[in-house]
Each structure stands twice: as structure tokens, then as C-alpha cells.
Design a protein around this motif. Sequence first.
Motif, short mmCIF file in Angstrom:
data_model
loop_
_atom_site.label_atom_id
_atom_site.label_comp_id
_atom_site.label_asym_id
_atom_site.label_seq_id
_atom_site.Cartn_x
_atom_site.Cartn_y
_atom_site.Cartn_z
N ASP A 137 0.92 -1.04 0.41
CA ASP A 137 0.29 0.20 0.31
C ASP A 137 1.31 1.23 0.30
O ASP A 137 1.57 1.87 0.87
N VAL A 138 1.23 1.49 -1.62
CA VAL A 138 1.91 2.82 -1.45
C VAL A 138 1.63 3.76 -1.61
O VAL A 138 1.97 5.54 -1.33
N HIS A 139 0.03 3.69 -0.94
CA HIS A 139 -0.60 5.31 -1.29
C HIS A 139 -1.26 5.77 0.04
O HIS A 139 -1.12 6.95 0.12
N ARG A 140 -1.53 5.14 0.70
CA ARG A 140 -1.93 6.00 2.23
C ARG A 140 -1.06 5.90 3.03
O ARG A 140 0.48 5.56 3.41
N PRO A 141 -0.45 7.58 3.37
CA PRO A 141 -0.17 7.95 5.04
C PRO A 141 0.22 6.49 5.52
O PRO A 141 -0.62 6.20 5.99
N ALA A 142 1.27 6.42 6.18
CA ALA A 142 1.38 5.82 7.35
C ALA A 142 0.68 4.37 7.28
O ALA A 142 1.15 3.63 8.12
N ALA A 143 0.46 4.00 6.03
CA ALA A 143 0.40 2.36 5.58
C ALA A 143 1.89 1.21 6.31
O ALA A 143 1.08 0.23 6.77
N PRO A 144 2.93 1.47 5.88
CA PRO A 144 3.68 0.60 6.23
C PRO A 144 4.28 0.71 7.47
O PRO A 144 4.04 -0.47 8.28
N GLU A 145 3.67 1.78 8.44
CA GLU A 145 4.34 1.54 9.77
C GLU A 145 3.09 0.89 10.31
O GLU A 145 3.45 0.41 11.38
N GLN A 146 2.08 0.72 9.68
CA GLN A 146 1.12 -0.15 10.72
C GLN A 146 0.87 -1.08 10.52
O GLN A 146 1.16 -2.26 11.44
N LEU A 147 1.38 -1.49 9.15
CA LEU A 147 1.58 -2.67 9.08
C LEU A 147 3.11 -3.50 9.74
O LEU A 147 3.16 -4.23 10.33
N GLU A 148 4.02 -2.15 9.83
CA GLU A 148 5.90 -2.67 10.50
C GLU A 148 4.86 -3.22 11.90
O GLU A 148 5.03 -3.94 12.20
N CYS A 158 7.99 -8.03 8.34
CA CYS A 158 7.34 -7.50 7.48
C CYS A 158 8.71 -6.65 6.52
O CYS A 158 9.81 -6.50 6.78
N PHE A 159 8.34 -6.52 5.35
CA PHE A 159 8.79 -6.24 3.89
C PHE A 159 8.15 -5.43 3.59
O PHE A 159 6.83 -5.03 2.97
N THR A 160 8.68 -3.75 3.56
CA THR A 160 8.32 -2.46 3.25
C THR A 160 9.08 -2.05 3.01
O THR A 160 10.73 -2.01 3.17
N GLU A 161 8.84 -0.77 2.46
CA GLU A 161 10.02 -0.02 1.37
C GLU A 161 9.39 1.32 1.23
O GLU A 161 8.44 2.18 0.55
N LYS A 162 9.45 2.24 2.39
CA LYS A 162 8.43 4.14 2.93
C LYS A 162 8.95 4.43 1.74
O LYS A 162 7.78 5.39 0.76
N LYS A 163 10.13 4.88 0.49
CA LYS A 163 9.85 6.10 -0.26
C LYS A 163 9.50 5.77 -1.63
O LYS A 163 9.21 6.24 -2.82
N GLU A 164 9.21 4.05 -1.82
CA GLU A 164 9.05 4.21 -2.78
C GLU A 164 7.18 3.96 -3.46
O GLU A 164 6.49 3.49 -2.76
N LYS A 165 7.47 4.07 -4.48
CA LYS A 165 5.56 4.82 -5.13
C LYS A 165 5.42 3.30 -5.60
O LYS A 165 3.91 4.23 -6.15
N ASN A 166 6.01 2.93 -6.52
CA ASN A 166 5.83 1.54 -7.23
C ASN A 166 5.75 1.21 -6.72
O ASN A 166 6.51 -0.18 -6.02
#
Length: 444
Positions: A137-148, A158-166
Motif C-alpha cells: 500500500d504505497v498510497h496511504r500515508p503511514a500504511a507501511p508503519e501500520q503493517l510494521e 515485515c517487508f516495506t519500502e517507505k520511499k518507493e511509490k511503485n
Amino acid sequence: MLDKLSSSLKDTLKKITRLVFIDERAINELVKELQRALLQADVNVQLVFNLTKKIKERALNEKPLKSITQREFIINIVYEELTNFLGKEKSEIIIERKKPFKIMMVGLYGSGKTTTIGKLSKYYSKRNYKVATLGLDVHRPAAPEQLEQLSEQVKVKCFTEKKEKNPLKVYKKFESEYKNYDILIIDTAGRDALSSDLVKEIELLNKEINPDEKILVISADIGQAAQAQAEQFHKSCNISSVIVTKMDGTAKAGGALSACAVTGAKIKFIGIGEKVDALETFNPPGFVSRLLGMGDIEALLEKAKEAISEEQAKDLGNKFLKGEFNLIDLYEQMEAMSKMGPISKVLEMVPGFSQIKLPKDALQVQEGKLKKWRFILDSLTKKELEDPELIDSSRIERIAKGAGVPTSEVRDLLKQYKQAKKLMKMMKGSPDKMMKKFKFPGMK
Ligand code: GDP
Ligand code: MG
């Protein structure tokens, strides 16, 4: 969960267990009440109609097996049809032994995708699968943090990449690591509606990732709209399962449950709270049993067996004749009463009495009164029910208080009882003579 639906369904079945006669009228009444309860839970009108029609047909045309009573038979029909209606049997997600088994979550904003990933991670970790989550979910702000945070809470990678929008790039970035896990649960972005953007994104991810399982997450509070949503998502990515969330927070959940079931996409889990363990596998038979309070119903059927059967109704007629009729009998009668006064039905069974033409509403009690009387009877002790003569003024006061009615109502009920009893005594004499002497309650 679905408390309101559950309690109205239980009430409806309770009535059935207490009925003296289960005739077409009683079945019509049952069907009407089922309809009301299901419609209140936001089940689609057409579905409700089809379901209740089937219940009615079966109740009227099928014969109960010898070993069960008609009540048990009817309740069983309701149980079976409701179960069928929700998708018959439990179906599970089969986790194949491949590294990784990829589960992709799709659904609108706020439907509960991310939360449910936390729940599923915990569920499968407990079953000895090595789980990882992936935040696309690269659109919703703070989505990666929530999943983390959620992943940390249930102790999975948990794999996330906060800066990547694709999202596809995020997926590719960690691709070499997924093979270390049994299950990879993939979070995706939602939209407010199923827009063309969302469809495109899901289609692309679906093609590139090729998930083994695509789970649509739907919030129960959208009610019947779930059906259209399930169908649309199904078209865009061929969803294989549904999870209905927020079952705890809405009275409309009947809409989502039944709507999803008819799309053919099986509901595998339901979410029943915000915490990570608020997840249940969805098992229609078990769910319906709980909804109907099958435990309660068994107890009720027991009680009903003890209380009154159709054959015993005839005994009741005899009790009338002997003047042994007490308030418990009156209570049973009132329980049995719908619109027509069953006292007159009982009387029909008394030899010689059926020929007498009763004034049409002679023994009928107005509906409002009946309710009050029921409260009153509920406030009576067993002794008082058996022996109404015990009830003196001070008891009347206590009873009225307990029932929340004026004392005059209690006196009215006692009067009705006494009159009914008097009527019965007179029947020992000639019915003709009796008809002349006796003034029916409610008769001018
Ligand atoms: P997403 O946008 O689809 O990822 O939705 P979220 O997972 O962020 O959930 C949106 C909101 O719904 C959050 O406040 C969750 O706590 C809440 N939520 C999710 N599932 C349930 C559930 O089963 N019951 C309740 N009461 N709340 C839920
Ligand atoms: Mg989310």
C-alpha cells in the motif's frame, strides 16, 4: 455479533417450541417473523423471500421422522435452510507447501485489510507456518508503519519500502528473500470505490505476483452492498476467498454474509474486533447454531416436551372440564395465542363443545393486554401459578410492581382466569344452559 438478529431468531423459535398447535397459521407466523429478523439484519429482500418460501414449503409438505417431534422438525428446517443460505459448509484456505504461498489482500479503504493481515499472520504462525508480510500500500500515508507495527506485535517479518511509490518495485526489491517463508501475506492499497486506478493496479500486481490466494476483505457494515463489491472485485482479479470484517460492530452483517455467499466466493474468516486475535474461521453450520442458540433451543425443546404436547392439549380440555385449570394452563394458552384465541381451539377438541357457536371474539384477549399479562405471569411464583387462590391484595401489589403494571391489570387477569374457570365448571352441566347463564369476558 449479530446480537439483534440472534435474539429475534431465538425468540421466534422459542415461540414455536411453546405452541400447542403447529398449523399453517403458526408456520405463516414463523415465516413472517423470520423475514422481519433477516430484513432487519439487512439481508437482501429477494434472498429473504426465497429462503422463507423454502422453509415454509418444507414445513408444510415434509413429514417429520418418527423419532422427532414436529417442533424439532420445524426448527431443524430453519437451521438447515439458514445454513445452506450462508454457503453450506466450512471451506478453508488450503496452504500449499511451497515457499512462499502467496496471499494477496484486496479491498476498499478502511475495510480492514492491514488489520486482518496481522490477524492472519498470528493465525498461521500459531499453526507453525513461517509467515512474512509485505506492504504494497504505497498510497496511504503511514500504511507501511501500520503493517510494521502489527507484524512486530505478532512477531513476523515485515517487508516495506517507505520511499518507493511503485508497488511492483517494492515487490521486486525483496523477491529473493520470500523463499525463506512458508506464507507471504501481501497488503495492497485501497480506494474509496473500485475505481479504474485501483482495478489497473490490482490487475498488474495480480499478473506479476501471481498470488496463490486472493482474499477480498469486506466490512460487514456495508450490508447488502457487499454483493456488488464482491462481484466487481471478482471480475477484476478473480478473488478466491472473502473475509468479512467488523462483524462485531454492526447489526447489518446479515447483508454481507448472505451477499458474499451467493457470489460463490467463499467466506473463509470473519473479523470480530480490532485486536490481532479477533478472527474466526467461518463455519456456516456452527455460525447458524450459535445464531439460533441451538444449545438454548435444545433446552427449550426439553421444556416444551415437559410442558405440553398436542396430545396433552386434549388433556387440557379435560382439565377444563374438571375445573382443574390453573394459571399455568392459562399461561401456556397465552403463549400459544397468536391472533385467534387458542382457548377456543382447545374447546373445539372438547366433545360436544364444537357445535356451540361462540361469539367470534368471546375468548379473545386484545393484543396489548396479552403482553401485560405475560409480564404479570412472569412475576408470579410457581406456587401462585398453580394455586391462584393464594393471590391476595398484598401479593397483587408485589406482582404489579414486579411486572411494572397497575394493580388493576393483575386483578383483570385474575378475573379472566376466574371466568374461564367458571366456564369450565359450567360445562359439566349442559352446554346449552351454560350458554344462557354465562357471560363471556368481553361480551356486552
Ligand atoms: P485497510 O484500509 O483496509 O487496511 O483497513 P485497516 O486494517 O486499516 O482497518 C480500518 C479500521 O477498521 C481500523 O480502525 C481497524 O482497527 C478497524 N477494523 C478492522 N477489522 C475490524 C474488525 O473485525 N472489527 C472492528 N471492530 N474493527 C476492525
Ligand atoms: Mg491498510
